[in-house]
Write an enzyme that holds these catalytic residues in place. Structure first.
Site, mmCIF file in Angstrom:
data_model
loop_
_atom_site.group_PDB
_atom_site.id
_atom_site.type_symbol
_atom_site.label_atom_id
_atom_site.label_comp_id
_atom_site.label_asym_id
_atom_site.label_seq_id
_atom_site.Cartn_x
_atom_site.Cartn_y
_atom_site.Cartn_z
ATOM 1 N N THR A 128 0.820 -1.204 0.000
ATOM 2 C CA THR A 128 0.000 0.000 0.000
ATOM 3 C C THR A 128 0.856 1.257 0.000
ATOM 4 O OG1 THR A 128 -1.546 1.299 1.374
ATOM 5 C CG2 THR A 128 -0.110 -0.226 2.523
ATOM 6 N N ASP A 129 0.314 2.354 -0.534
ATOM 7 C CA ASP A 129 1.029 3.625 -0.496
ATOM 8 C C ASP A 129 1.133 4.176 0.925
ATOM 9 O OD1 ASP A 129 -1.641 4.324 -0.167
ATOM 10 O OD2 ASP A 129 -1.680 5.815 -1.773
ATOM 11 N N GLU A 130 0.349 3.626 1.849
ATOM 12 C CA GLU A 130 0.376 4.132 3.220
ATOM 13 C C GLU A 130 1.710 3.885 3.914
ATOM 14 O OE1 GLU A 130 -3.139 3.674 5.662
ATOM 15 O OE2 GLU A 130 -4.275 3.010 3.906
ATOM 16 N N TYR A 155 -1.431 -0.273 11.119
ATOM 17 C CA TYR A 155 -1.647 -0.998 9.862
ATOM 18 C C TYR A 155 -0.496 -0.767 8.885
ATOM 19 C CZ TYR A 155 -3.094 -1.467 5.005
ATOM 20 O OH TYR A 155 -3.118 -1.748 3.667
ATOM 21 N N LYS A 159 2.470 -3.291 7.307
ATOM 22 C CA LYS A 159 2.690 -3.506 5.872
ATOM 23 C C LYS A 159 4.117 -3.141 5.476
ATOM 24 C CE LYS A 159 0.275 -4.654 3.042
ATOM 25 N NZ LYS A 159 0.013 -6.025 2.495
#
Length: 339
Positions: A128-130, A155, A159
């Site tokens: 994810t870009d997060e 979260y 990741k």
């Protein structure tokens, strides 16, 4: 010719589920294995149309269960692994970070061990870009593959940790891998707790739509089918060891997204209810997908066409999301797969 075996983890979830259907239909010469533990967001009802196809197989298992995963890999000798399985809801990670560490970090490590042991052709880790943290509101700034990892939620930290494990297995053991990092996905079968399906379902029921803070947080929206096509390309053409960002070039504030849905459905903006902001709420995400576009990918959906199609899908498939909201979907596995 030997048939290729593709293991898709998290194939009962939103993005993984769309990818399973995409691959089953596009590659009849591949055997697609959908591995999922069927936690709260795992829904097999979405696969009713493909579950009788010869090239679709379902396996219920926990990716963090070494005793289940290693024998499965030894038995099936998978050629490819596309790893979606993850706890992914930021709000839930703030409440219970430990679950995210177990699934997203330990689960990934178990899969990597299994993949290394049987000598797979490619391991694609869907991230994810997060993991990059947040951007300011300067519209000329974007995440690239070289952006340092600075996750801000449990979260995204889990990741980022799994991303680094995947990289380490490539550097240390020579495992053939790619990592993809996507912006916010939307489209069919999106679990109703997420912003777009939550807004659609609540607006249709004339219920208040909660919007965090002032609603000015910006996300780059990517249609899930465009994402599936991107992963397919990376699986087959991605340069070994490389990271590829997948973005939709569709930046919108959360408030704009909600207002767009309300407008299309012909409802009143009085349904909007501003609520206390989420802890550690990142201001903006935006991806530069140039590297992936040079590989041959481009998004086919604009946000305007994609959101209209998505709303139409939810209108046409009320039975699916209503059973999710009621919890009835959780009984499907026992009914369908009981011995």
């Amino acid at each position: 010719m030997t048939r290729k075996k593709v293991l898709v983890t998290g194939g009962a979830g939103f993005i993984g589920g769309n990818f399973v259907q995409y691959m089953v239909d596009k590659y009849p010469q591949y055997d697609i294995y959908n591995l999922d533990l069927l936690t709260y967001a795992g829904d097999l009802t979405k696969h009713r149309d493909i579950e009788t196809k010869e090239n679709y197989h379902f396996v219920k298992a926990d990716i963090a269960d070494h005793e289940a995963i290693i024998p499965l890999f030894e038995k099936e000798k998978f050629d490819f692994v596309v790893h979606f399985a993850a706890e992914s809801h930021v709000d839930r990670s703030i409440t219970d970070p430990g679950v995210f560490v177990r699934t997203n970090v330990l689960g990934t490590q178990v899969l990597l061990d299994a993949a290394k042991q049987v000598g797979i052709t490619k391991f694609v880790h869907v991230s994810t870009d997060e993991v990059y943290g947040e951007l300011d509101f300067d519209p000329t700034t974007f995440f690239t593959e070289e952006t340092p990892l600075q996750p801000n939620s449990p979260y995204s930290a889990s990741k980022a940790s799994s991303d680094l494990l995947v990289r380490a297995y490539h550097e240390t053991y020579g495992l053939p891998i790619n990592i993809t990092r996507c912006s916010n996905n939307y489209g069919p079968y999106h679990f109703p707790e997420k912003l777009i399906p939550l807004t659609i379902s609540r607006v249709l029921n004339d219920q208040k739509v909660p919007v965090y803070g002032d609603g000015k947080n910006i996300r780059d929206w990517l249609h899930v089918i465009d994402h599936c096509a991107a992963i397919d390309l990376v699986l087959h053409e991605g340069v070994n060891g490389e990271v590829y960002n997948v973005g939709g070039h569709n930046e919108r504030t959360n408030l704009e997204v909600v207002k767009t849905i309300i407008s299309i459905l012909g409802k009143s903006e009085d349904l909007i209810e501003f609520v206390k902001d989420r802890l550690g709420h990142d201001k903006r995400y935006a991806i530069d997908p140039t590297k992936l576009e040079q590989l041959g990918w481009k998004p086919t959906y604009t946000f305007e066409t994609g959101i209209a199609q998505t709303i139409e899908w939810y209108l046409d498939n009320k039975e699916w999301w209503e059973q999710i909201i009621s919890g009835e979907y959780q009984n499907y596995f026992e009914k369908q797969y009981s011995m």
